[in-house]
Enzyme design. Structure first.
Site, PDB file in Angstrom:
ATOM      1  N   HIS A 138       0.860  -1.192   0.000  1.00 29.47           N
ATOM      2  CA  HIS A 138       0.000   0.000   0.000  1.00 29.47           C
ATOM      3  C   HIS A 138       0.893   1.237   0.000  1.00 29.47           C
ATOM      4  O   HIS A 138       1.855   1.321   0.778  1.00 29.47           O
ATOM      5  CB  HIS A 138      -0.889  -0.001   1.247  1.00 29.47           C
ATOM      6  CG  HIS A 138      -1.690   1.254   1.434  1.00 29.47           C
ATOM      7  ND1 HIS A 138      -1.349   2.236   2.349  1.00 29.47           N
ATOM      8  CD2 HIS A 138      -2.814   1.697   0.813  1.00 29.47           C
ATOM      9  CE1 HIS A 138      -2.229   3.217   2.302  1.00 29.47           C
ATOM     10  NE2 HIS A 138      -3.133   2.918   1.372  1.00 29.47           N
ATOM     11  N   HIS A 184       1.753  10.936  -2.078  1.00 29.02           N
ATOM     12  CA  HIS A 184       0.489  10.771  -1.368  1.00 29.02           C
ATOM     13  C   HIS A 184      -0.205  12.123  -1.393  1.00 29.02           C
ATOM     14  O   HIS A 184       0.187  13.046  -0.676  1.00 29.02           O
ATOM     15  CB  HIS A 184       0.741  10.294   0.065  1.00 29.02           C
ATOM     16  CG  HIS A 184      -0.467   9.757   0.732  1.00 29.02           C
ATOM     17  ND1 HIS A 184      -0.570   9.564   2.092  1.00 29.02           N
ATOM     18  CD2 HIS A 184      -1.662   9.345   0.231  1.00 29.02           C
ATOM     19  CE1 HIS A 184      -1.748   9.080   2.401  1.00 29.02           C
ATOM     20  NE2 HIS A 184      -2.430   8.933   1.280  1.00 29.02           N
TER      21      HIS A 184
END
Length: 602
Positions: A138, A184
């Site tokens: 992830h 991110h």
């Protein structure tokens, strides 16, 4: 506790501990004798003789250890290897072609010769991808926390070297709008270029495993930049990049058929403006100015709306429902990008039960947060299992795991979820379980799901994870002894004034009915503790059970010190007396620390 650099103080076969820089305490170093069970096995298979021949060792491997495929050549190779390793202590070793009791004992303690699980790929690799648990990362580009750490290709390389097969990249346009960055989004993480990540994947994709690497792309790009991504993928990966010619897959290909190939999984592209939420932030506006304090939500909620930090904050939340496959009919600049997608992805927007309905003409990937999975498992457990028979289910961490912690993976595995996405840079017991699951099958990153997940009843029934099942097997676990800490740690690492006081914890993790915990007694002042204790665990679903082992050093005044851990799928355990290597908190194998254990199924 004295955590000093390794500097042994050994005199005349004793450990010397200095108290208050005045008094010396000496503890004699004693070599551990073979346990009674080892002596009994040696005597039984040698008919009481002093040496064990290769033929007798073969009989021991077949009968006692359950290795029915062992040959005389295998036994001869082991004898030769053990004798060569012990030349410094074994007289006339080169001339011998047999093992004495000490040789036999040391053979049992060599984890590369007598480990607890098979080290080769041995699962059927010809079934569709949906029939496997797949080692999944992830936010694979993050070096640390989810809010302010650097983005880099280095964690991607480390993950691939560890056998991870699913790499996730979040794609955002640079402020110049003509470059693609990986980061991110809506955080303070510093970006890394997409091309650097792709080049690293190309170089390291098959360093550990030949089986396919799946790149999950969570893109926040315009159609023009999506077309640029398509061009980069085809130019960098070339023939390594696999994509089907048909408009839509009715069944996923197998890992065997995709050896040394890279495949793409993402949502089918739509027009940029249609797919962007109103008021969404561009990559040029990611500096939100919130505190880097990750343990608290207070400062973050002041800058982000609640919807951006709840369990739906994974980048999949921007996904639209999976629409009809339109690989050939795609129009505009995004059609080349669309053509490269092998695993079409989506995120549920309506009723989850509707999303879990199985269609016979196409397969897809569905993403759920860990909390969404818990809700689905409680209300639609069998529907989730049925969905995963042909489709792929990806589970990702809730958005409030800012420190890159992980969740318990077993609930996903219990429901057949193939991709349990983990923060590989995080540490802890959940990640130990993930490491343990994917140590098996040669560490290739694909583990065949138990057959009961594929069962279909006459009326469409599927395995019910909530059903109470009778006990199928009893697992007996015997812990004889441990050794190796004296070689890997300073003599004052665990205790400043005396040798360590070790004890072992044994856990079964799996379906709720099977979970259990046992603990050995504490062995005082001994670098080579001998416990010789046996525990029995009843198992109703052994194929989903994990054996987790931890060693700690008892401290009366402080928190007990950590001495090593391992985790192994119960179904993969070899019978008999085995050497079990231990790992540190990060999952790295300790060079010399291991336990001598016995496993028996009854």
């Amino acid at each position: 506790m004295g955590k000093e650099k390794k500097n042994e103080n050994i005199e005349n076969g004793s450990y010397n501990y200095k108290m208050f820089n005045i008094f010396n305490r000496k503890f004699k170093i004693t070599e551990v004798e073979p346990p009674a069970d080892v002596k009994k096995a040696f005597s039984s298979f040698t008919d009481g003789a002093t040496y064990m021949s290769a033929e007798q060792l073969k009989q021991f491997l077949v009968v006692h250890q359950g290795e029915v495929d062992s040959t005389l050549q295998d036994a001869q190779r082991i004898v030769e290897e053990v004798v060569n390793r012990r030349q410094h202590v074994t007289k006339f070793a080169i001339a011998r072609h047999s093992l004495n009791l000490d040789d036999f004992f040391h053979f049992l303690c060599f984890d590369d010769l007598n480990g607890p699980i098979r080290t080769q790929v041995h699962h059927d690799m010809t079934a569709p991808l949906s029939h496997y648990f797949i080692y999944t990362g992830h936010n694979s580009y993050l070096t640390g926390n989810q809010l302010s750490s650097d983005c880099s290709e280095v964690p991607i390389i480390k993950a691939l070297q560890a056998g991870v097969r699913v790499i996730e990249l979040d794609l955002w346009p640079a402020s110049t709008k003509n470059e693609i960055l990986v980061l991110h989004g809506r955080t303070l993480t510093s970006p890394v270029s997409l091309i650097k990540c792709l080049m690293s994947i190309k170089e390291y994709a098959f360093a550990t495993s030949p089986y396919p690497v799946i790149i999950t792309l969570e893109d926040h790009l315009t159609p023009e930049l999506q077309a640029k991504v398509a061009e980069m993928l085809t130019q960098i990966f070339g023939i390594m990049l696999y994509y089907p010619e048909s408009d839509c897959l009715s069944e996923f290909p197998s890992p065997e058929s995709l050896k040394h190939r890279i495949i793409i999984s993402t949502k089918p592209p739509k027009e940029y403006l249609e797919s962007r939420p109103k008021g969404s932030l561009s990559s040029g506006a990611i500096g939100l100015g919130f505190s880097e304090e990750e343990g608290s939500l207070k400062g973050i909620k002041a800058c982000l709306s609640e919807s951006e930090v709840d369990d739906r904050s994974d980048s999949d939340d921007d996904d639209d429902d999976l629409k009809e496959c339109n690989r050939k009919s795609g129009q505009g600049k995004a059609s080349a990008y669309n053509r490269l997608i092998t695993i079409h992805a989506g995120k549920p927007k309506g009723a989850l039960r509707n999303e879990l309905k199985v269609t016979s003409d196409k397969v897809k990937r569905l993403s759920l947060s860990e909390q969404e999975l818990e809700k689905a498992a409680g209300a639609h457990g069998s529907d989730v299992v049925r969905f995963t028979q042909n489709n792929i289910l990806r589970i990702y961490p809730k958005g409030t795991r800012f420190t890159s912690s992980n969740y318990k993976p077993t609930i996903g595995w219990m429901h057949g979820a193939q991709m349990i996405a983990f923060n590989m840079q995080g540490y802890g017991k959940s990640l130990w379980m993930m490491h343990g699951m994917f140590r098996v099958n040669g560490g290739c990153g694909y583990v065949k799901k138990p057959d009961f997940f594929m069962w279909k009843g006459p009326s469409g029934e599927a395995f019910d994870p909530r059903a109470t099942l009778p006990v199928q097997k009893m697992l007996k676990v015997k812990i004889y002894m441990g050794d190796g800490w004296r070689f890997d740690f300073s003599h004052t690492y665990f205790d400043t004034y005396s040798p360590p006081d070790f004890y072992t914890k044994v856990f079964i993790v799996g379906v709720p009915a099977d979970e259990g915990k046992r603990k050995t007694k504490i062995i005082r002042d001994d670098w080579c503790p001998v416990w010789d204790e046996e525990f029995t665990f009843p198992l109703s679903v052994p194929d989903l059970a994990l054996l987790r082992v931890e060693v700690h050093e008892y401290d009366i005044s402080e928190k007990d010190d950590f001495g090593g851990q391992t985790c192994l799928p119960v179904a993969e355990l070899k019978n008999g007396i085995r050497s079990v290597p231990l790992h540190d908190k990060k999952g790295n194998k300790l060079p010399n620390v291991r336990l001598l254990m016995k496993f028996e199924f009854v």
